[in-house]
Design a protein around this motif. Structure first.
Motif, short mmCIF file in Angstrom:
data_model
loop_
_atom_site.label_atom_id
_atom_site.label_comp_id
_atom_site.label_asym_id
_atom_site.label_seq_id
_atom_site.Cartn_x
_atom_site.Cartn_y
_atom_site.Cartn_z
N LEU A 83 36.54 30.78 29.08
CA LEU A 83 37.12 32.08 29.42
C LEU A 83 38.53 32.22 28.87
CD1 LEU A 83 35.89 32.43 33.12
CD2 LEU A 83 35.24 33.90 31.20
N ALA A 84 39.27 31.13 28.87
CA ALA A 84 40.65 31.19 28.38
C ALA A 84 40.70 31.50 26.89
CB ALA A 84 41.37 29.87 28.67
N ARG A 85 39.65 31.16 26.16
CA ARG A 85 39.63 31.41 24.72
C ARG A 85 39.26 32.85 24.39
NH1 ARG A 85 37.24 26.45 21.09
NH2 ARG A 85 38.73 24.85 21.76
N MET A 86 38.74 33.59 25.35
CA MET A 86 38.30 34.95 25.09
C MET A 86 39.48 35.92 25.08
SD MET A 86 34.92 35.24 27.53
CE MET A 86 33.55 34.09 27.39
N ASP A 87 39.31 37.03 24.34
CA ASP A 87 40.31 38.09 24.43
C ASP A 87 40.05 38.88 25.71
OD1 ASP A 87 38.18 39.90 23.92
OD2 ASP A 87 38.56 39.83 21.78
N ASP A 88 40.94 39.80 26.03
CA ASP A 88 40.85 40.51 27.30
C ASP A 88 39.54 41.27 27.45
OD1 ASP A 88 43.31 39.59 28.05
OD2 ASP A 88 44.40 41.37 27.38
N GLU A 89 39.09 41.90 26.36
CA GLU A 89 37.86 42.71 26.44
C GLU A 89 36.65 41.84 26.71
OE1 GLU A 89 35.36 45.90 23.68
OE2 GLU A 89 37.35 45.22 23.07
N ARG A 90 36.53 40.73 25.97
CA ARG A 90 35.39 39.83 26.18
C ARG A 90 35.46 39.18 27.55
NH1 ARG A 90 35.43 35.50 21.90
NH2 ARG A 90 33.55 34.86 23.01
N ARG A 91 36.65 38.85 27.98
CA ARG A 91 36.81 38.21 29.29
C ARG A 91 36.40 39.17 30.40
NH1 ARG A 91 42.60 36.11 29.92
NH2 ARG A 91 41.88 34.72 28.25
N ARG A 92 36.77 40.43 30.25
CA ARG A 92 36.40 41.41 31.27
C ARG A 92 34.89 41.61 31.31
NH1 ARG A 92 39.43 44.91 34.11
NH2 ARG A 92 41.25 44.27 32.91
N ALA A 93 34.26 41.56 30.15
CA ALA A 93 32.80 41.70 30.10
C ALA A 93 32.10 40.48 30.69
CB ALA A 93 32.35 41.92 28.65
N ALA A 94 32.71 39.29 30.53
CA ALA A 94 32.08 38.06 31.01
C ALA A 94 32.34 37.81 32.48
CB ALA A 94 32.58 36.87 30.19
N ALA A 95 33.43 38.34 33.02
CA ALA A 95 33.80 38.07 34.41
C ALA A 95 34.18 39.37 35.11
CB ALA A 95 34.96 37.08 34.46
N ASN A 96 33.37 39.75 36.07
CA ASN A 96 33.64 40.99 36.81
C ASN A 96 34.75 40.81 37.84
OD1 ASN A 96 31.66 42.47 35.45
ND2 ASN A 96 30.06 41.72 36.83
N ALA A 97 34.84 39.61 38.41
CA ALA A 97 35.77 39.37 39.52
C ALA A 97 37.19 39.18 39.00
CB ALA A 97 35.33 38.15 40.32
N LEU A 98 38.13 39.87 39.63
CA LEU A 98 39.53 39.75 39.24
C LEU A 98 40.04 38.32 39.40
CD1 LEU A 98 42.22 40.91 38.34
CD2 LEU A 98 42.61 41.69 40.71
N PRO A 99 39.76 37.61 40.50
CA PRO A 99 40.25 36.23 40.60
C PRO A 99 39.78 35.33 39.46
CG PRO A 99 39.51 37.02 42.74
CD PRO A 99 39.09 38.05 41.75
N THR A 100 38.56 35.57 38.97
CA THR A 100 38.06 34.77 37.85
C THR A 100 38.87 35.04 36.59
OG1 THR A 100 35.80 34.77 38.76
CG2 THR A 100 36.04 34.29 36.42
N ARG A 101 39.15 36.32 36.34
CA ARG A 101 39.95 36.66 35.16
C ARG A 101 41.37 36.13 35.28
NH1 ARG A 101 37.39 41.69 35.97
NH2 ARG A 101 39.36 42.69 36.54
N LEU A 102 41.92 36.19 36.51
CA LEU A 102 43.27 35.65 36.72
C LEU A 102 43.30 34.15 36.49
CD1 LEU A 102 44.37 37.69 39.87
CD2 LEU A 102 45.37 37.83 37.58
N ALA A 103 42.26 33.46 36.94
CA ALA A 103 42.19 32.01 36.74
C ALA A 103 42.15 31.68 35.25
CB ALA A 103 40.95 31.44 37.44
#
Length: 293
Positions: A156-176
């Motif tokens: 997830l850390a390697r993804m850009d913001d758009e791909r990360r948002r598509a891969a993880a719906n939960a805000l805590p996951t994206r924050l992590a």
């Protein structure tokens, strides 16, 4: 009874009318003939044009057949070349070669079990190889880890913001994921992690994490940020497969003691691609000691 003179006059008049009628008929026939001749000329021109078109069509058909033959020969040659290239690539892969990804048709090569691994080397160049096979010629520099070898937090850390948002719906996951990226990617800038000591490589406190979350998510209230801290920590533990840990530490501030949670990265934590993390830190510390010693 008509006189002889009157009779001659009548005959003369009748003769003149008959001649006039004949002249009119002749004129109409001549005009009709001219019209027919003109129509015939147009038809002759049309027939000549059609003959030229027929000749041109035959020439084009012959040229088309020639080009189709050339195209078929080229396709056959290209197909044979592609088969030879695929066969050569298959042999090289079986010998352990690393081949540039853009030059390999994964549907054409034949390898054991049909398994190819896509890897990345220094400079971002991607290659195909048989799983875990080293390049005998050592081309392209050191091998970066394949994407599938990484832990979820690293992926997830390697993804850009758009791909990360598509891969993880939960805000805590994206924050992590963003928090982990801030630790490993200097370009992020806002990095709340601190250098540890002894058995702790790096750590981030819950209070620093709360402030960091509010910087990342403008408009988040203090109370909601506190909830997000706990949820983000849970996501960190889960996505790191518990390579990270949480410890409580007693702190003293303004003469008062309080206990605060810390997310820690132990020095012995096994993160793919970071096996030399502690050695690099020790080398940096040693260099600093030499400078300031």
């Amino acid at each position: 009874m008509p006189t002889p003179i009157a009779a001659e006059t009548d005959e003369s008049t009748a003769s003149q009318q008959s001649q006039s009628d004949r002249d009119s008929d002749f004129e109409r026939l001549r005009e009709r003939l001219d019209s027919l001749e003109a129509e015939l000329e147009r038809k002759d021109d049309r027939i000549a044009a059609l003959e030229r078109l027929e000749t041109r069509t035959e020439d084009l058909e012959a040229e088309t057949e020639r080009l189709e033959s050339v195209a078929d020969a080229s396709l056959n040659k290209a197909g044979a070349n592609k088969e030879r290239i695929a066969e050569l690539q298959s042999r090289e892969l079986e010998k352990g070669a690393h081949l540039r990804a853009e030059r390999v048709d994964v549907r054409a090569v034949t390898v054991p079990d049909g398994r190819l691994e896509r890897i990345e080397k220094a400079g971002g160049t991607t290659y195909y190889r048989l799983p875990e096979s080293a390049d005998p010629l050592e081309r392209g520099g050191d091998v970066s880890l394949a994407y599938g070898d990484l832990l979820p937090i690293q992926q997830l850390a390697r993804m850009d913001d758009e791909r990360r948002r598509a891969a993880a719906n939960a805000l805590p996951t994206r924050l992590a994921a963003s928090l982990w990226q801030s630790r490993t990617d200097p370009s992020v800038g806002d990095n709340p992690w601190e250098r540890g000591c002894k058995d702790v490589d790096e750590f981030v406190t819950a209070s620093d994490l709360r402030h960091w979350i509010r910087r990342q998510e403008p408009g988040v209230s203090e109370s909601y940020a506190k909830k997000l801290v706990s949820r983000t920590i849970d996501a960190l533990l889960d996505l790191s497969k518990n390579r990270l840990a949480v410890r409580r530490r007693t702190e003293r501030k303004n003469g008062l003691e309080y206990t605060e949670r810390r997310v820690i990265l132990p020095t012995d934590a096994a993160f793919p691609g970071e096996s030399r993390r502690t050695e690099e830190r020790d080398a940096t510390d040693t260099g600093t000691a030499d400078v300031h010693g």
